[in-house]
Enzyme design. Structure first.
Site, PDB file in Angstrom:
ATOM      1  N   HIS A 130       1.047  -0.853   0.512  1.00 14.52           N
ATOM      2  CA  HIS A 130       0.204  -0.001   0.162  1.00 14.52           C
ATOM      3  C   HIS A 130       0.977   1.253  -0.139  1.00 14.52           C
ATOM      4  O   HIS A 130       1.797   1.351   0.306  1.00 14.52           O
ATOM      5  CB  HIS A 130      -1.111   0.402   1.624  1.00 14.52           C
ATOM      6  N   CYS A 143       4.175  -4.274   6.439  1.00 10.65           N
ATOM      7  CA  CYS A 143       3.646  -4.049   5.326  1.00 10.65           C
ATOM      8  C   CYS A 143       5.217  -3.658   4.119  1.00 10.65           C
ATOM      9  O   CYS A 143       6.380  -3.009   4.711  1.00 10.65           O
ATOM     10  CB  CYS A 143       2.832  -2.974   5.336  1.00 10.65           C
TER      11      CYS A 143
END
Length: 371
Positions: A130, A143
């Site tokens: 992301h 992430c």
């Protein structure tokens, strides 16, 4: 007055609450030129050569050692980005993943409702691709952070189930830790495909049982004097090439077969190969794609003299020509096809074709994310 004051206070509270924060924009707004040295891309920089969902399966390789992500379409590199992975104690896991969920406007359930734009979930316990902060080193909670505009392009181009392989030095082959112009993985399974070479004394090879359907993409390395052909994400052939005049065109260039070309039939190719057809096989017209750094070339036809610079063995030509159809892409690059550990120049493609060549031939459970 009390009611007005309460309304104003409520409005202020909404503005300062996590849900009311404007979503930050991380990284560069535009792509760097396709020939930018990868090891010199500053944090937040990225390259996107273009994309077409009809061009074959997509896959992503994330190199934790390089802090870069490599995007491939139909076996060919179309994008590269700087990243920020998990910091110590929150290391990004390595391995083969698939995109489980996509959420354009996702917010974290665990970290103060923090925005995670263009989220593509890799694990149900919170690891995802992301848009996020890019300080130039690992700083996330696990992430893979991407520049905002690159994350948007990848989000729009990808599908649920897309393969993502995360690699680390010492845990994966060099070809996966330091990827190059050709995808080092099988787009369907994530398995390492290695970098198969031609047999000693052989000038070309063709797959015994290639896919019968699917888009065709090609990459030609001027440095290696080699061209590689993919169909539906699978390498189906490679050949040595001769360049009549090297240095005429340099850099990473992308081409696409013009729309009105009609590929020769297999029967025509067989007759020509057997010497029973004196008429030349029809050759495609290549049109330049305006990749970043060469935008001014967009839409230009490749001159015949450039096309005829690239020569491949007749046997290989007879295999390739019947497969070339409008939309076939080819990328010509100065980069080596084998993996490089020095960063090197970008080798991005997209919908392309080399400059010339096929004349003789031519020649070139639904839970929120954790952070």
């Amino acid at each position: 007055m009390l009611r007005l004051g309460f309304t104003l206070l409520l409005g202020l509270a909404l503005l300062v609450s996590p849900a009311g924060f404007a979503v930050p924009f991380w990284g560069d707004e535009q792509s760097s030129p396709v020939d930018s040295p990868l090891d010199r891309l500053p944090p937040g920089a990225w390259i996107w050569g273009g994309d077409d969902k009809r061009a074959g399966p997509m896959a992503v390789v994330v190199s934790l050692a390089e802090q870069r992500a490599y995007v491939y379409r139909n076996g060919i590199l179309i994008g590269v980005s700087t990243i920020s992975s998990g910091r110590p104690g929150y290391e990004t896991p390595t391995g083969v993943f698939t995109v489980l969920q996509k959420d354009k406007d996702h917010r974290s359930n665990l970290y103060g409702n923090a925005p995670m734009p263009y989220q593509q979930r890799l694990t149900w316990d919170g690891v995802a691709l992301h848009a996020g902060g890019l300080p130039g080193y690992p700083e996330s909670h696990g992430c893979v952070h991407l520049p905002t505009e690159f994350a948007r392009l990848l989000f729009d181009a990808s599908n649920l189930g897309m393969t993502v392989v995360v690699t680390q030095e010492g845990q994966a082959p060099v070809s996966l830790v330091h990827p190059g112009p050709l995808s080092p993985i099988d787009a369907h399974t994530g398995a390492d495909v290695g970098m198969p070479q031609l047999a000693s004394g052989s000038s070309w090879r063709w797959a015994m049982d290639p896919p019968a359907e699917g888009p065709i993409s090609m990459v030609m390395s001027r440095s290696d004097r080699m061209i590689v052909v993919y169909r539906n994400g699978v390498e189906i052939g490679r050949s040595r090439v001769e360049l009549a005049r090297s240095g005429t065109v340099t850099g990473t260039r992308a081409y696409i077969v013009e729309g009105h070309f009609h590929p020769p039939t297999s029967q025509q190719s067989a007759h020509a190969n057997a010497g029973r057809n004196t008429r030349p096989l029809p050759m495609p017209t290549w049109i330049a794609i305006g990749v970043p750094g060469y935008e001014s070339a967009a839409g230009q036809r490749v001159p015949a003299d450039l096309v005829n610079q690239v020569v491949v063995p007749d046997g290989f030509k007879q295999k390739v020509l019947p497969l070339l159809a409008p939309g076939t892409v080819l990328v010509a690059t100065d980069a080596h096809l084998a993996p490089e550990t020095s960063g090197g120049r970008l080798r991005v493609i997209d919908s392309v074709g080399p400059r010339g060549w096929l004349d003789d031939v031519a020649t070139e459970p639904d839970v929120g994310a954790d952070h």
